[in-house]
Write a protein that holds these residues in place. Structure first.
Motif, short mmCIF file in Angstrom:
data_model
loop_
_atom_site.label_atom_id
_atom_site.label_comp_id
_atom_site.label_asym_id
_atom_site.label_seq_id
_atom_site.Cartn_x
_atom_site.Cartn_y
_atom_site.Cartn_z
N THR A 49 0.94 -1.14 0.02
CA THR A 49 0.07 0.13 0.04
C THR A 49 0.73 1.33 0.07
O THR A 49 1.98 1.40 0.73
CB THR A 49 -0.86 0.08 1.10
OG1 THR A 49 -1.51 -1.15 1.48
CG2 THR A 49 -1.98 1.12 1.32
N CYS A 50 0.48 2.34 -0.85
CA CYS A 50 1.43 3.41 -0.71
C CYS A 50 1.21 4.08 0.47
O CYS A 50 0.35 4.19 1.13
CB CYS A 50 0.83 4.36 -1.87
SG CYS A 50 1.71 6.21 -1.90
N PRO A 51 2.55 4.50 1.17
CA PRO A 51 2.47 4.92 2.54
C PRO A 51 2.08 6.40 2.59
O PRO A 51 2.24 6.99 3.79
CB PRO A 51 3.86 4.69 3.01
CG PRO A 51 4.56 4.99 1.82
CD PRO A 51 3.67 4.36 0.33
N TYR A 52 1.96 7.16 1.50
CA TYR A 52 2.06 8.68 1.61
C TYR A 52 0.60 9.16 2.23
O TYR A 52 0.58 10.21 2.85
CB TYR A 52 2.26 9.21 0.22
CG TYR A 52 3.67 9.21 -0.16
CD1 TYR A 52 4.70 9.54 0.65
CD2 TYR A 52 4.21 8.68 -1.46
CE1 TYR A 52 5.95 9.59 0.40
CE2 TYR A 52 5.37 8.69 -1.85
CZ TYR A 52 6.29 9.21 -0.88
OH TYR A 52 7.65 9.36 -1.22
N CYS A 53 -0.55 8.88 1.70
CA CYS A 53 -1.51 9.31 2.42
C CYS A 53 -2.73 8.58 2.31
O CYS A 53 -2.76 7.38 2.24
CB CYS A 53 -2.20 10.42 1.36
SG CYS A 53 -3.27 10.03 -0.02
N SER A 54 -3.93 9.21 3.00
CA SER A 54 -5.02 8.25 3.39
C SER A 54 -5.88 7.73 2.35
O SER A 54 -6.71 6.87 2.75
CB SER A 54 -5.98 9.13 4.63
OG SER A 54 -6.43 10.34 3.74
N VAL A 55 -5.50 7.97 1.19
CA VAL A 55 -6.52 7.27 -0.08
C VAL A 55 -5.84 5.85 0.08
O VAL A 55 -6.63 5.01 -0.10
CB VAL A 55 -5.88 8.04 -1.60
CG1 VAL A 55 -6.71 7.13 -2.42
CG2 VAL A 55 -6.31 9.28 -1.39
N ALA A 56 -4.65 5.57 0.42
CA ALA A 56 -4.03 4.20 0.74
C ALA A 56 -4.30 3.44 -0.50
O ALA A 56 -4.64 2.17 -0.59
CB ALA A 56 -4.86 3.56 1.73
N THR A 90 -4.27 2.84 -10.81
CA THR A 90 -3.67 4.39 -10.81
C THR A 90 -2.97 4.62 -9.93
O THR A 90 -3.04 4.31 -8.50
CB THR A 90 -4.77 5.30 -11.19
OG1 THR A 90 -5.51 5.18 -10.01
CG2 THR A 90 -5.78 4.74 -12.40
N LEU A 91 -1.95 5.76 -10.12
CA LEU A 91 -1.15 6.33 -9.14
C LEU A 91 -0.96 7.85 -9.49
O LEU A 91 -0.85 8.39 -10.27
CB LEU A 91 -0.10 5.72 -8.79
CG LEU A 91 0.28 4.42 -8.15
CD1 LEU A 91 1.85 3.90 -8.32
CD2 LEU A 91 -0.30 4.24 -6.93
N CYS A 92 -1.05 8.63 -8.17
CA CYS A 92 -0.91 10.25 -8.44
C CYS A 92 0.52 10.46 -8.54
O CYS A 92 1.27 9.42 -8.65
CB CYS A 92 -1.49 11.02 -7.05
SG CYS A 92 -0.46 10.86 -5.77
N PRO A 93 1.19 11.51 -9.00
CA PRO A 93 2.54 11.65 -9.08
C PRO A 93 3.45 11.35 -8.03
O PRO A 93 4.67 10.63 -8.15
CB PRO A 93 2.52 12.91 -9.46
CG PRO A 93 1.32 13.29 -10.13
CD PRO A 93 0.17 12.62 -9.16
N LYS A 94 2.99 11.60 -6.94
CA LYS A 94 3.59 11.39 -5.74
C LYS A 94 3.65 9.84 -5.39
O LYS A 94 5.07 9.21 -5.45
CB LYS A 94 2.93 11.83 -4.38
CG LYS A 94 3.93 11.88 -3.28
CD LYS A 94 3.36 12.80 -2.16
CE LYS A 94 4.12 12.74 -0.65
NZ LYS A 94 3.60 13.31 0.54
N GLY A 95 2.68 9.03 -5.47
CA GLY A 95 2.75 7.46 -5.51
C GLY A 95 3.70 6.96 -6.54
O GLY A 95 4.28 6.14 -6.57
N ALA A 96 3.46 7.67 -7.70
CA ALA A 96 4.25 7.07 -9.07
C ALA A 96 5.62 7.28 -8.83
O ALA A 96 6.64 6.67 -9.46
CB ALA A 96 4.00 7.85 -10.37
S1 SF4 Z 1 -0.56 7.13 -4.98
FE1 SF4 Z 1 -0.99 9.23 -4.46
S2 SF4 Z 1 -3.32 9.30 -3.84
FE2 SF4 Z 1 -2.50 7.31 -3.88
S3 SF4 Z 1 -2.07 6.83 -1.49
FE3 SF4 Z 1 -0.11 7.29 -2.77
S4 SF4 Z 1 0.02 9.48 -2.30
FE4 SF4 Z 1 -2.06 9.19 -1.90
#
Ligand code: SF4
Length: 195
Positions: A49-56, A90-96
């Motif tokens: 799971t992407c650790p950056y934000c609550s979208v997970a 999909t992933l946002c730029p940060k997750g990518a």
């Molecule tokens: S990919 Fe982007 S939107 Fe998804 S959990 Fe990571 S930071 Fe959040």
């Protein structure tokens, strides 16, 4: 088989033109799919799971080197998990950009401890870290747990320690974390994902 100079140039020229056009996207889907399969064919795929934000968002991590003796595991590619219900691949730029986070020089790989009034961080083992956390939690709870208020109302609360859980937790891990922390009497509890 003998190949003349003219035939040799025709073959190599044709091959080069074909592969270049394939990279530019002028070939059937199969050609591009083959390039991709080659890249990931020997990799170990791990879900996370992407650790950056609550979208997970769900991610797939591809690593090499963990099957052979004396080889060091290394993740070389990350992409969105198409089977994950949250992000569907999909992933946002940060997750990518997670691969850069994983290989960052500034990433902490082990627990560190800074003693009171010290300016130095020292590396400690996971065992020491868990022992220290458990000891400090117990000491604080023993000193500050409130079972009843002054007028005799039962509250069983512990207000001097809080807990922040990570958004990378699954629903199940979040549920168990919630149960454990609340059963200790902690009221200050939150999570990026608001479980
Ligand atoms: S990919 Fe982007 S939107 Fe998804 S959990 Fe990571 S930071 Fe959040």
């Amino acid at each position: 088989m003998e190949v003349t100079r003219r035939e040799f140039l025709k073959i190599t020229g044709g091959t080069l033109a074909g592969s270049s056009l394939a990279l530019l996207g002028f070939t059937p889907e199969v050609a591009l799919a083959e390039v991709r399969q080659f890249k990931l064919a020997r990799a170990t795929e791990t879900r996370n799971t992407c650790p950056y934000c609550s979208v997970a968002c769900g991610i797939l991590m591809y690593g090499l080197g963990d099957r052979a003796k004396n080889a060091k595991t290394s993740i070389f590619h990350i992409e969105g998990d198409p089977d994950h219900p949250v992000n569907r691949g999909t992933l946002c730029p940060k997750g990518a950009g997670l691969i850069d986070f994983i290989h960052s020089d500034g990433r902490l790989h082990y627990p560190e401890y800074r003693a009171p009034r010290s300016a130095q961080w020292q590396r400690i083992s996971w065992e020491e870290a868990f022992d220290k956390i458990a000891r400090l939690l117990k000491k604080d709870r023993d000193a500050n747990f409130v079972a009843k208020t002054a007028d005799g109302l039962t509250v069983n609360r512990w207000l001097t320690t809080g807990m922040l859980a990570a958004s990378a937790s699954s629903n199940e891990a979040g549920y168990i974390t919630h149960k454990v922390i609340r059963s200790l009497g902690v009221l200050g509890f939150d999570n990026q994902a608001r479980v």
